[in-house]
Design a protein around this motif. Sequence first.
Motif, PDB file in Angstrom:
ATOM      1  N   GLU A   1      18.855  31.089  -9.403  1.00  0.00           N
ATOM      2  CA  GLU A   1      17.968  30.819 -10.539  1.00  0.00           C
ATOM      3  C   GLU A   1      18.741  31.008 -11.842  1.00  0.00           C
ATOM      4  O   GLU A   1      19.622  31.858 -11.930  1.00  0.00           O
ATOM      5  CB  GLU A   1      16.782  31.785 -10.551  1.00  0.00           C
ATOM      6  N   PHE A   2      18.364  30.227 -12.860  1.00  0.00           N
ATOM      7  CA  PHE A   2      18.887  30.415 -14.213  1.00  0.00           C
ATOM      8  C   PHE A   2      17.694  30.456 -15.149  1.00  0.00           C
ATOM      9  O   PHE A   2      16.890  29.524 -15.193  1.00  0.00           O
ATOM     10  CB  PHE A   2      19.833  29.280 -14.619  1.00  0.00           C
ATOM     11  N   HIS A   3      17.567  31.555 -15.881  1.00  0.00           N
ATOM     12  CA  HIS A   3      16.465  31.738 -16.824  1.00  0.00           C
ATOM     13  C   HIS A   3      17.042  31.721 -18.239  1.00  0.00           C
ATOM     14  O   HIS A   3      18.095  32.317 -18.491  1.00  0.00           O
ATOM     15  CB  HIS A   3      15.771  33.086 -16.590  1.00  0.00           C
ATOM     16  N   LEU A   4      16.340  31.063 -19.169  1.00  0.00           N
ATOM     17  CA  LEU A   4      16.785  30.963 -20.557  1.00  0.00           C
ATOM     18  C   LEU A   4      15.659  31.419 -21.473  1.00  0.00           C
ATOM     19  O   LEU A   4      14.484  31.103 -21.228  1.00  0.00           O
ATOM     20  CB  LEU A   4      17.171  29.510 -20.870  1.00  0.00           C
ATOM     21  N   TRP A   5      16.007  32.161 -22.520  1.00  0.00           N
ATOM     22  CA  TRP A   5      15.017  32.687 -23.461  1.00  0.00           C
ATOM     23  C   TRP A   5      14.402  31.549 -24.266  1.00  0.00           C
ATOM     24  O   TRP A   5      15.108  30.695 -24.794  1.00  0.00           O
ATOM     25  CB  TRP A   5      15.677  33.688 -24.404  1.00  0.00           C
ATOM     26  N   ASP A   6      13.087  31.524 -24.339  1.00  0.00           N
ATOM     27  CA  ASP A   6      12.359  30.539 -25.144  1.00  0.00           C
ATOM     28  C   ASP A   6      11.699  31.260 -26.313  1.00  0.00           C
ATOM     29  O   ASP A   6      10.792  32.063 -26.125  1.00  0.00           O
ATOM     30  CB  ASP A   6      11.317  29.817 -24.292  1.00  0.00           C
ATOM     31  N   PHE A   7      12.180  30.981 -27.538  1.00  0.00           N
ATOM     32  CA  PHE A   7      11.635  31.594 -28.741  1.00  0.00           C
ATOM     33  C   PHE A   7      10.311  30.967 -29.151  1.00  0.00           C
ATOM     34  O   PHE A   7       9.584  31.537 -29.968  1.00  0.00           O
ATOM     35  CB  PHE A   7      12.610  31.403 -29.930  1.00  0.00           C
TER      36      PHE A   7
ATOM     37  N   LEU B   1      11.946  34.925 -21.057  1.00  0.00           N
ATOM     38  CA  LEU B   1      12.823  34.151 -20.193  1.00  0.00           C
ATOM     39  C   LEU B   1      12.008  33.154 -19.389  1.00  0.00           C
ATOM     40  O   LEU B   1      10.975  33.500 -18.818  1.00  0.00           O
ATOM     41  CB  LEU B   1      13.594  35.078 -19.253  1.00  0.00           C
ATOM     42  N   VAL B   2      12.483  31.908 -19.347  1.00  0.00           N
ATOM     43  CA  VAL B   2      11.824  30.837 -18.606  1.00  0.00           C
ATOM     44  C   VAL B   2      12.830  30.284 -17.599  1.00  0.00           C
ATOM     45  O   VAL B   2      13.964  29.965 -17.959  1.00  0.00           O
ATOM     46  CB  VAL B   2      11.357  29.716 -19.565  1.00  0.00           C
ATOM     47  N   GLU B   3      12.417  30.161 -16.345  1.00  0.00           N
ATOM     48  CA  GLU B   3      13.315  29.643 -15.308  1.00  0.00           C
ATOM     49  C   GLU B   3      13.475  28.135 -15.461  1.00  0.00           C
ATOM     50  O   GLU B   3      12.494  27.400 -15.597  1.00  0.00           O
ATOM     51  CB  GLU B   3      12.778  29.962 -13.917  1.00  0.00           C
TER      52      GLU B   3
ATOM     53  N   LEU C   1      25.601  23.547 -16.804  1.00  0.00           N
ATOM     54  CA  LEU C   1      24.459  23.692 -15.901  1.00  0.00           C
ATOM     55  C   LEU C   1      24.036  22.277 -15.533  1.00  0.00           C
ATOM     56  O   LEU C   1      23.702  21.488 -16.420  1.00  0.00           O
ATOM     57  CB  LEU C   1      23.282  24.363 -16.609  1.00  0.00           C
ATOM     58  N   VAL C   2      24.052  21.957 -14.258  1.00  0.00           N
ATOM     59  CA  VAL C   2      23.715  20.601 -13.812  1.00  0.00           C
ATOM     60  C   VAL C   2      22.377  20.656 -13.092  1.00  0.00           C
ATOM     61  O   VAL C   2      22.131  21.559 -12.290  1.00  0.00           O
ATOM     62  CB  VAL C   2      24.815  20.035 -12.888  1.00  0.00           C
ATOM     63  N   MET C   3      21.518  19.682 -13.395  1.00  0.00           N
ATOM     64  CA  MET C   3      20.171  19.695 -12.814  1.00  0.00           C
ATOM     65  C   MET C   3      19.652  18.272 -12.642  1.00  0.00           C
ATOM     66  O   MET C   3      20.190  17.327 -13.229  1.00  0.00           O
ATOM     67  CB  MET C   3      19.220  20.484 -13.713  1.00  0.00           C
ATOM     68  N   ASN C   4      18.599  18.141 -11.824  1.00  0.00           N
ATOM     69  CA  ASN C   4      17.864  16.887 -11.794  1.00  0.00           C
ATOM     70  C   ASN C   4      17.120  16.779 -13.113  1.00  0.00           C
ATOM     71  O   ASN C   4      16.581  17.768 -13.622  1.00  0.00           O
ATOM     72  CB  ASN C   4      16.860  16.861 -10.632  1.00  0.00           C
ATOM     73  N   TYR C   5      17.099  15.582 -13.686  1.00  0.00           N
ATOM     74  CA  TYR C   5      16.432  15.370 -14.966  1.00  0.00           C
ATOM     75  C   TYR C   5      15.027  14.829 -14.737  1.00  0.00           C
ATOM     76  O   TYR C   5      14.842  13.792 -14.121  1.00  0.00           O
ATOM     77  CB  TYR C   5      17.251  14.405 -15.822  1.00  0.00           C
ATOM     78  N   VAL C   6      14.047  15.559 -15.239  1.00  0.00           N
ATOM     79  CA  VAL C   6      12.648  15.129 -15.195  1.00  0.00           C
ATOM     80  C   VAL C   6      12.188  15.020 -16.648  1.00  0.00           C
ATOM     81  O   VAL C   6      11.989  16.048 -17.313  1.00  0.00           O
ATOM     82  CB  VAL C   6      11.768  16.126 -14.409  1.00  0.00           C
TER      83      VAL C   6
END
Length: 145
Positions: free
Chosen positions: A11-17, A24-26, A69-74
């Motif tokens: 999992e990678f979580h990033l802070w959402d201001f 943190l949002v996954e 960070l590579v991901m499927n794009y939605v």
Amino acid sequence: MSDVETGHLTEFHLWDFTITTPGLVELDELLEVPLPSGAADLVETSHMKTVGYKSYINAPLKEGEEADLVMNYVPGSPSDILLRKAKADGRAHAYKIVLQAGTGTWEIAGSVVVRDYVRSNPMADRRTATARVKWVSNETEAEGA
């Protein structure tokens, strides 16, 4: 027998201001999660009487490398919206990486700047996105809760 594991379930979580209660949002649909790294530059200390090899000391500050960070794009997904906002605001964001480790987890945390966010839309393949991040703090590592 080996204890080697794959990156499955990372999992990678990033802070959402910008959400009502910042936190943190996954990120969803991840395909590749790099792990933080950074190195101090070398400062040359050679002088006119240095013999053999040049001499160096480590610079006092490290510089974090950039990673993808590579991901499927939605389109329009929460991850897409968060990464576009993070790229636009240019601030350092807290992150947390959660790795599966045996029967528990291992967590790595610190700060990143989202330097770029590139989305692709191929005709005959899945859409992907790449968020280029720069590690901008020392990371902490520990067993997960």
